[in-house]
Design a protein around this motif. Structure first.
Motif, mmCIF file in Angstrom:
data_model
loop_
_atom_site.group_PDB
_atom_site.id
_atom_site.type_symbol
_atom_site.label_atom_id
_atom_site.label_comp_id
_atom_site.label_asym_id
_atom_site.label_seq_id
_atom_site.Cartn_x
_atom_site.Cartn_y
_atom_site.Cartn_z
ATOM 1 N N LEU A 1 10.714 -8.958 -8.742
ATOM 2 C CA LEU A 1 10.309 -7.560 -8.905
ATOM 3 C C LEU A 1 10.186 -6.864 -7.548
ATOM 4 O O LEU A 1 10.607 -5.718 -7.373
ATOM 5 C CB LEU A 1 8.968 -7.488 -9.660
ATOM 6 N N LEU A 2 9.625 -7.592 -6.565
ATOM 7 C CA LEU A 2 9.499 -7.011 -5.216
ATOM 8 C C LEU A 2 10.882 -6.699 -4.650
ATOM 9 O O LEU A 2 11.106 -5.628 -4.073
ATOM 10 C CB LEU A 2 8.773 -7.986 -4.278
ATOM 11 N N ALA A 3 11.795 -7.643 -4.858
ATOM 12 C CA ALA A 3 13.162 -7.442 -4.353
ATOM 13 C C ALA A 3 13.818 -6.247 -5.053
ATOM 14 O O ALA A 3 14.701 -5.592 -4.498
ATOM 15 C CB ALA A 3 13.980 -8.710 -4.563
ATOM 16 N N GLY A 4 13.340 -5.949 -6.281
ATOM 17 C CA GLY A 4 13.896 -4.813 -7.025
ATOM 18 C C GLY A 4 13.152 -3.512 -6.746
ATOM 19 O O GLY A 4 13.274 -2.553 -7.511
ATOM 20 N N GLY A 5 12.316 -3.494 -5.706
ATOM 21 C CA GLY A 5 11.674 -2.234 -5.304
ATOM 22 C C GLY A 5 10.314 -1.985 -5.920
ATOM 23 O O GLY A 5 9.858 -0.835 -5.993
ATOM 24 N N ALA A 6 9.635 -3.064 -6.352
ATOM 25 C CA ALA A 6 8.331 -2.875 -7.019
ATOM 26 C C ALA A 6 7.264 -2.377 -6.056
ATOM 27 O O ALA A 6 7.331 -2.615 -4.846
ATOM 28 C CB ALA A 6 7.870 -4.201 -7.629
ATOM 29 N N ALA A 7 6.275 -1.688 -6.626
ATOM 30 C CA ALA A 7 5.083 -1.296 -5.868
ATOM 31 C C ALA A 7 3.929 -2.194 -6.314
ATOM 32 O O ALA A 7 3.848 -2.566 -7.489
ATOM 33 C CB ALA A 7 4.743 0.161 -6.140
ATOM 34 N N VAL A 8 3.062 -2.537 -5.346
ATOM 35 C CA VAL A 8 1.914 -3.394 -5.651
ATOM 36 C C VAL A 8 0.661 -2.526 -5.685
ATOM 37 O O VAL A 8 0.425 -1.729 -4.766
ATOM 38 C CB VAL A 8 1.758 -4.495 -4.572
ATOM 39 N N TYR A 9 -0.119 -2.676 -6.744
ATOM 40 C CA TYR A 9 -1.391 -1.948 -6.870
ATOM 41 C C TYR A 9 -2.497 -2.968 -7.093
ATOM 42 O O TYR A 9 -2.390 -3.819 -7.981
ATOM 43 C CB TYR A 9 -1.358 -0.999 -8.075
ATOM 44 N N ILE A 10 -3.570 -2.850 -6.287
ATOM 45 C CA ILE A 10 -4.699 -3.780 -6.403
ATOM 46 C C ILE A 10 -5.968 -2.957 -6.599
ATOM 47 O O ILE A 10 -6.190 -1.976 -5.880
ATOM 48 C CB ILE A 10 -4.827 -4.633 -5.114
ATOM 49 N N ALA A 11 -6.810 -3.348 -7.556
ATOM 50 C CA ALA A 11 -8.075 -2.615 -7.745
ATOM 51 C C ALA A 11 -9.176 -3.590 -8.125
ATOM 52 O O ALA A 11 -8.929 -4.615 -8.765
ATOM 53 C CB ALA A 11 -7.915 -1.555 -8.836
ATOM 54 N N GLY A 12 -10.402 -3.259 -7.700
ATOM 55 C CA GLY A 12 -11.556 -4.070 -8.086
ATOM 56 C C GLY A 12 -12.470 -4.359 -6.924
ATOM 57 O O GLY A 12 -12.543 -3.582 -5.966
ATOM 58 N N SER A 13 -13.134 -5.501 -6.999
ATOM 59 C CA SER A 13 -14.161 -5.851 -6.016
ATOM 60 C C SER A 13 -13.616 -5.893 -4.591
ATOM 61 O O SER A 13 -12.561 -6.463 -4.324
ATOM 62 C CB SER A 13 -14.722 -7.225 -6.371
ATOM 63 N N ALA A 14 -14.395 -5.292 -3.682
ATOM 64 C CA ALA A 14 -13.940 -5.232 -2.284
ATOM 65 C C ALA A 14 -14.187 -6.541 -1.562
ATOM 66 O O ALA A 14 -13.697 -6.741 -0.465
ATOM 67 C CB ALA A 14 -14.680 -4.112 -1.562
ATOM 68 N N ASN A 15 -14.973 -7.419 -2.149
ATOM 69 C CA ASN A 15 -15.400 -8.587 -1.392
ATOM 70 C C ASN A 15 -14.265 -9.452 -0.875
ATOM 71 O O ASN A 15 -13.787 -9.246 0.212
ATOM 72 C CB ASN A 15 -16.403 -9.407 -2.204
ATOM 73 N N LYS A 16 -13.849 -10.449 -1.664
ATOM 74 C CA LYS A 16 -12.798 -11.327 -1.141
ATOM 75 C C LYS A 16 -11.462 -11.063 -1.810
ATOM 76 O O LYS A 16 -10.423 -11.485 -1.312
ATOM 77 C CB LYS A 16 -13.197 -12.797 -1.386
ATOM 78 N N MET A 17 -11.526 -10.381 -2.959
ATOM 79 C CA MET A 17 -10.335 -10.286 -3.796
ATOM 80 C C MET A 17 -9.121 -9.704 -3.067
ATOM 81 O O MET A 17 -8.057 -10.339 -3.049
ATOM 82 C CB MET A 17 -10.685 -9.510 -5.073
ATOM 83 N N PRO A 18 -9.230 -8.520 -2.415
ATOM 84 C CA PRO A 18 -8.008 -7.963 -1.814
ATOM 85 C C PRO A 18 -7.379 -8.891 -0.767
ATOM 86 O O PRO A 18 -6.156 -9.001 -0.695
ATOM 87 C CB PRO A 18 -8.485 -6.656 -1.172
ATOM 88 N N SER A 19 -8.217 -9.602 0.018
ATOM 89 C CA SER A 19 -7.611 -10.473 1.037
ATOM 90 C C SER A 19 -7.031 -11.730 0.396
ATOM 91 O O SER A 19 -6.005 -12.249 0.850
ATOM 92 C CB SER A 19 -8.605 -10.816 2.147
#
Ligand SMILES: Cc1cc2nc3c(=O)[nH]c(=O)nc-3n(C[C@H](O)[C@H](O)[C@H](O)COP(=O)(O)OP(=O)(O)OC[C@H]3O[C@@H](n4cnc5c(N)ncnc54)[C@H](O)[C@@H]3O)c2cc1C
Ligand SMILES: Cc1cc2nc3c(=O)[nH]c(=O)nc-3n(C[C@H](O)[C@H](O)[C@H](O)COP(=O)(O)O)c2cc1C
Length: 628
Positions: free
Chosen positions: A570-588
């Motif tokens: 999907l990334l190779a096909g031009g996908a966008a990544v969206y992340i939402a939720g707890s700021a603690n450890k999840m995004p990293s």
């Protein structure tokens, strides 16, 4: 803290999103004032950046917001500073110091202070003092770093510019005769019964204007729009979690009653919570305030010496309404300065001493345990020190402002015209002294009865998640209430797919147990069925990490690794990544998983994978909305 042009002075510029950096800057300003050092404290967007080279000493107090972003008030200043045309010597001769406010649980810790420091250096300014970094995670909050940084600053400044300090700066604070004056003044008005402008508002427009003019008078007002975009009525509320699950999350549906509403998926709703009327009455009584009095609030003559003569006269508001709409009396904890000023008004000696101790550097940690850790409210503090009678001016200036609360919108406006849905987790925790504390807004919203038809003032904002075009494949990661915006995304794409082709959507959700807190289970499963937005036949997918349903913990990043090939394709096909939720450890953790996937599937090193994601971010295809 008056401005005295053409005279040597210390300039303190602050950029704040939620008020901490402003508090820290004002504290620095007061400490300078007490040392008889001429000082100006300004919000950074009230300062003309072109005049920076003409300043001698500038102290910046800046917070980091969003995901390493500058506060709104700093956007113009920062754009100006980044101009390529500014030479490497532009700030030659200007001494500076930077104190940053941040939270080390965020990936981009104190990013703004760090990049500002670097940019000032690049432009030829000279650092007076090593950058100070305040951290919300410190046991005393940002003040843990501010106190020692400030002591060092006064010493350095005294050596460098002794003429700024008529007295020895190290002893000036010990001068017990100093008494601060409030920065605001309050006028009481005799309002005749027939005065329609001042009497209770009866229609939506008047109510909106009442909120606008009352909140505009508050000294702690935020920079945002004061007038609500609309009033909402709750039409439906249902729990999404089971009792005993350790989580209390609600699906809430509202309809706009005052005007029609327009929003995009990914937008954020700000809600002004109502305060408990019992607490408001108790506060009025404790402070001997007449709820029926009418007041206006203005900057004091000294603060207004810059001559804000164009200011239209304010329309008086009822004192009780002012308290209800602007002063957080029974939820937020007061700041340290509140205790310092309280000590001036304590008539009982033991209370005075205790308050003075709390306000002193030695008492900082004890104050933190008593106040912040216990989330002591203003009302509780006032009740703990019954001999204190503070003038209304000080109460209005120092009581934390009643803030709006942000929630990601969990509906699509196209799917639900004139409605907006939220997914609200009721904030609740136990303090070290075993007191149960509850979030003001989430508790209020979850407890509302649709029959009551309570009017809820609301504002719509763009968040960090732009609405995607139907042709962009999506990789969505939203554990817990982080699924809220993606419910809107899926609803919108389902609607779009009825009228044309849409790109695939992968959604990674996480919760503790399948039985207890699988938010919107039926909704996701219905879109997983054949032909649905998340279905295999549409190239999509839905993956859930139940963290506690097996001996080992399983999180969204583990589920992502299991779908490595699919994500890569999907990334190779031009996908966008969206992340939402707890700021603690999840995004990293999610970022690390993505780096691994790109490295593995693309056959590149981790460094190349990291650059790949950086490029994705730069091209507007990597978005994070995280909250603590
Ligand atoms: C852009 C954005 C989008 C958001 N979207 C959502 C969403 O969709 N759903 C959702 O539920 N929330 C969301 N939030 C988070 C929500 O705004 C906050 O949880 C908000 O504070 C809730 O308001 P409240 O009045 O109930 O709690 P408040 O009265 O504001 O209390 C929250 C505060 O309590 C304190 N606190 C909370 N837990 C603890 C603890 N365990 N120990 C010590 N102190 C603690 C912290 O200081 C915290 O800031 C979002 C936040 C942002 C910025
Ligand atoms: C929505 C939000 C986003 C934040 N993002 C970051 C961040 O990316 N990096 C960081 O170090 N701190 C971050 N913080 C923490 C704040 O910088 C910290 O709470 C600071 O004291 C706020 O100061 P202010 O009230 O002056 O804005 C964030 C806080 C919030 C509420």
């Amino acid at each position: 803290m008056e401005d005295e042009p053409n005279k040597k002075k210390l300039l303190i510029l602050y950029a704040s999103e939620t008020g901490n950096a402003m508090d820290a800057a004002e504290r620095l300003g007061r400490e300078a004032d007490r040392r008889c050092c001429p000082v100006s404290v300004l919000c950074i967007d009230d300062f003309e950046p072109k005049s920076l080279p003409f300043e001698e000493t500038v102290i910046y107090v800046v917070s980091t917001t969003g995901q390493g972003d500058v506060p709104d008030s700093m956007k113009g200043f920062w754009r100006f500073l980044l101009q390529r045309s500014l030479s490497k010597e532009w700030l030659k001769g200007v001494d500076y110091g930077v104190f940053g406010l941040g939270d080390s649980s965020y990936q981009k810790y104190n990013f703004v202070a760090k990049k500002l420091d670097k940019r000032l250096l690049d432009l030829g300014a000279r650092p007076l003092i090593e950058r100070g970094l305040g951290d919300d995670q410190h046991p005393s909050g940002y003040e843990g770093a501010l106190d020692p940084w400030m002591s060092k600053l006064w010493k350095i400044l005294y050596n460098k510019a002794p003429n700024l300090f008529p007295n020895d700066p190290n002893t000036a604070t010990l001068n017990g005769t100093w008494v601060d004056q409030p920065k605001i003044q309050i006028t009481y008005h005799d309002v005749g019964k027939g005065n329609s402008q001042c009497s209770a508002a009866i229609d939506f427009k008047s109510l909106e204007m009442l909120i606008e003019r009352t909140r505009s008078m508050s000294p702690g007002k935020s920079s945002g729009k004061m007038r609500p975009d609309c009033f909402l009525n709750l039409t439906e509320n249902c729990p999404l979690t089971r009792p005993g699950s350790g989580k209390d999350v609600w699906h809430l549906e509202f309809e706009a009653v005052s005007s029609s509403i327009h929003y995009d998926v990914g937008d954020v709703l700000e809600v002004l919570p109502s305060q408990d009327p019992v607490a408001v009455d108790a506060f009025m009584k404790r402070c001997n305030l007449n709820p029926e009095a009418y007041i206006t609030v203005q900057p004091s003559k000294k603060e207004n010496s810059m001559g804000d003569t164009n200011h239209a006269p304010d329309i008086p508001v009822k004192l009780k309404t002012f308290v209800e709409l602007t002063m957080d009396i029974a939820s937020a904890s007061p700041r340290r300065y509140f205790f310092e000023i309280m000590s001036n008004f304590a008539s009982a000696q033991h209370e005075k001493e205790r308050l003075q101790y709390f306000a002193s550097p030695e008492g900082r940690d004890d104050l933190y345990q008593y106040n912040q850790k216990e989330r002591r409210t203003v009302l509780e503090v006032l009740e703990d020190f019954p001999s204190v009678q503070m003038p209304l001016e000080w109460l209005v200036q120092l009581i934390p402002p009643l803030k709006t609360r942000a929630f990601s919108i969990s509906s699509s406006n196209s799917a639900h015209p004139n409605q907006v849905h939220l997914t609200v987790s009721v904030v609740s925790w136990t303090t070290p002294y075993k007191r149960t504390r509850k979030g003001l807004c989430s508790t209020w919203l979850a407890g509302l009865d649709p029959q009551q038809r309570v009017l809820i003032p609301a504002w719509f904002h763009k968040g960090s998640l732009p609405s995607p075009s139907p042709s962009v494949p999506l990789i969505l990661i939203g554990p817990g209430t982080g699924c809220a915006p993606f419910r809107g995304f899926v609803e919108e794409r389902a609607l779009q797919s009825k009228s044309g082709p849409t790109a695939p959507v992968l959604f990674f959700f996480g919760c503790r147990n399948e039985e207890n807190d699988f938010l919107y289970r039926d909704f996701w499963l219905s879109h997983l069925q054949s032909g649905g937005v998340l279905s295999e036949d549409k190239g999509g997918g839905f993956y859930v990490a139940f963290s506690r349903d097996q001996p080992q913990k399983v999180y969204v990043q583990h589920k992502m690794r299991e779908q490595s090939t699919k994500i890569w394709n999907l990334l190779a096909g031009g996908a966008a990544v969206y992340i939402a939720g707890s700021a603690n450890k999840m995004p990293s953790d999610v970022l690390a998983a993505l780096e691994e996937i790109i490295s593995l599937e693309g056959g590149v090193t981790k460094e190349v994978a990291a650059r790949w994601i950086h490029a994705l971010e730069k091209s507007g295809k990597y978005h994070v909305e995280a909250w603590s």
